[in-house]
Write an enzyme that holds these catalytic residues in place. Structure first.
Site, PDB file in Angstrom:
ATOM      1  N   ASP A  83      -4.467   7.785  11.637  1.00  0.00           N
ATOM      2  CA  ASP A  83      -3.364   7.317  10.798  1.00  0.00           C
ATOM      3  C   ASP A  83      -2.662   8.535  10.189  1.00  0.00           C
ATOM      4  O   ASP A  83      -3.327   9.398   9.597  1.00  0.00           O
ATOM      5  CB  ASP A  83      -3.961   6.417   9.701  1.00  0.00           C
ATOM      6  CG  ASP A  83      -2.915   5.630   8.942  1.00  0.00           C
ATOM      7  OD1 ASP A  83      -1.789   5.482   9.441  1.00  0.00           O
ATOM      8  OD2 ASP A  83      -3.249   5.152   7.822  1.00  0.00           O
ATOM      9  N   SER A 225       1.470  -2.629   4.655  1.00  0.00           N
ATOM     10  CA  SER A 225       1.658  -4.078   4.772  1.00  0.00           C
ATOM     11  C   SER A 225       0.511  -4.894   4.212  1.00  0.00           C
ATOM     12  O   SER A 225       0.198  -5.970   4.708  1.00  0.00           O
ATOM     13  CB  SER A 225       1.940  -4.443   6.225  1.00  0.00           C
ATOM     14  OG  SER A 225       3.218  -3.961   6.581  1.00  0.00           O
ATOM     15  N   SER A 226      -0.104  -4.376   3.176  1.00  0.00           N
ATOM     16  CA  SER A 226      -1.061  -5.202   2.452  1.00  0.00           C
ATOM     17  C   SER A 226      -0.274  -6.240   1.668  1.00  0.00           C
ATOM     18  O   SER A 226       0.853  -5.998   1.250  1.00  0.00           O
ATOM     19  CB  SER A 226      -1.900  -4.359   1.493  1.00  0.00           C
ATOM     20  OG  SER A 226      -2.992  -3.769   2.189  1.00  0.00           O
TER      21      SER A 226
HETATM   22 ZN   LIG Z   1       1.082   4.438   6.652  1.00  0.00          ZN
END
Ligand SMILES: [Zn+2]
Length: 341
Positions: A83, A225-226
């Site tokens: 990530d 996108s939590s």
């Molecule tokens: Zn990120």
């Protein structure tokens, strides 16, 4: 089965019209939570580690935990993804260690803070694509800048000041040849995304749809996108925590994204909240406890529940057995001799 490339998972997701959650990990319990959720819901999975996670887990620990995951859950197609790689070197070291997918985030300079130029981004991403594809490894790039800061990475912007420009996105894909594209449509990293419930206006869903119309074969990625659900916030605050009121990305907006080309959805904060709430509850209710298992077990269970729910909401549930894994060697071969789609 061995770790598989992210490209294969996302190609399958595009065929099936669903999205795949990418969940961040730092330790064994988080990996176990994801794998258990995947087994329960029969989902393919993307496990991802940031630079911070790699240093926290001393890299090799993390890698061997992931090998254990593939041994113990052989029926689950599993990707190990880097990530927010901040440089070509970081991506290279991940590929050498066995990651099957890397993100080259050239939207920021290697300091992970300063927004870069388009030219820099193209050059760095292109370089990673060449190195990665030769080994069958998938590449995610980013164009535009997300808001907030995640593990010390991010420009700390509000998420709206560097939205992805659709013309630039088209050029970027053409120049780099990447597999998946992270776009900035108003989401940000961390727990404090919005001060009230966001709508399709707050999140620039129109822009996402336009990018998808112009790049129908590119797998889009939603970062930050939590959903930051109120019930998870409440558990933390009920047992002595002090979170300020906050809103995340509503699941229905993510589902709208999935109908418009989003194939990978990054979720970290929700799992952090679930873990922390469960641990706080044990500490509050049973202050006499001192066996780490007494709070790590419920923490792991709480994270598993959140992950399983997201897997169902994103539509990946039930798809683990749809396909046989393609080896990285075969993927490398396919990149070398591209087949017309
Ligand atoms: Zn990120």
């Amino acid at each position: 089965m061995p770790l598989v490339s992210m490209r294969q998972l996302l190609d399958e997701a595009a065929k099936g019209g669903y999205g795949v959650g990418a969940f961040n990990v730092n330790n064994m319990e988080q990996i176990q939570a994801i794998m258990e959720a995947a087994r329960e819901t029969k989902s393919p999975v993307i496990v991802q580690a940031s630079r911070g996670a790699r240093s926290y887990s001393q890299d090799r620990f993390l890698y061997h935990l992931m090998l254990a995951a593939t041994e113990l859950y052989p029926e689950i197609p599993t990707v190990l993804h880097l990530d927010h790689g901040n440089s070509v070197e970081t991506c290279k070291s991940a590929i050498e260690m066995g990651f099957t997918s890397v993100m080259m985030d050239g939207s920021l300079m290697p300091d992970g803070k300063t927004p870069s130029t388009f030219e820099y981004n193209v050059k760095a991403t292109r370089e990673v694509v060449e190195i990665a594809h030769a080994k069958g490894v998938t590449v995610e790039g980013e164009i535009g800048c997300l808001g907030g800061i995640e593990d010390g990475h991010g420009a700390g912007l509000d998420g709206l000041s560097h939205l992805t420009d659709p013309d630039q996105a088209v050029e970027f894909v053409k120049f780099t040849g990447l597999d998946a594209l992270a776009i900035a449509i108003g989401t940000s990293h961390g727990a404090y995304k919005f001060t009230k419930k966001p709508t399709g206006e707050t999140l620039k869903m129109e822009r996402l749809m336009e990018i998808h119309r112009r790049l129908p074969h590119v797998h889009l990625v939603m970062h930050g996108s939590s959903s930051v659900p109120k019930d998870l916030q409440d558990i933390i605050n009920q047992y002595g925590g002090k979170l300020k009121p906050t809103w995340g990305v509503p699941v229905e907006e993510i589902q709208l994204g999935i109908r418009n080309g989003v194939r990978k959805i990054n979720v970290d904060t929700d799992n952090r909240l679930a873990i922390t709430g469960a641990i706080r509850k044990v500490f509050f209710e049973k202050p006499e406890e001192f066996d780490p298992r007494s709070y790590l077990k419920p923490a792991r269970e709480a994270m598993k529940k959140v992950v399983a729910l997201r897997m169902t909401q994103f539509g990946q549930a039930g798809h683990a057995g749809d396909y046989a894994p393609v080896s990285l060697e075969e993927m490398a071969h396919r990149y070398h001799e591209p087949v017309a789609v």
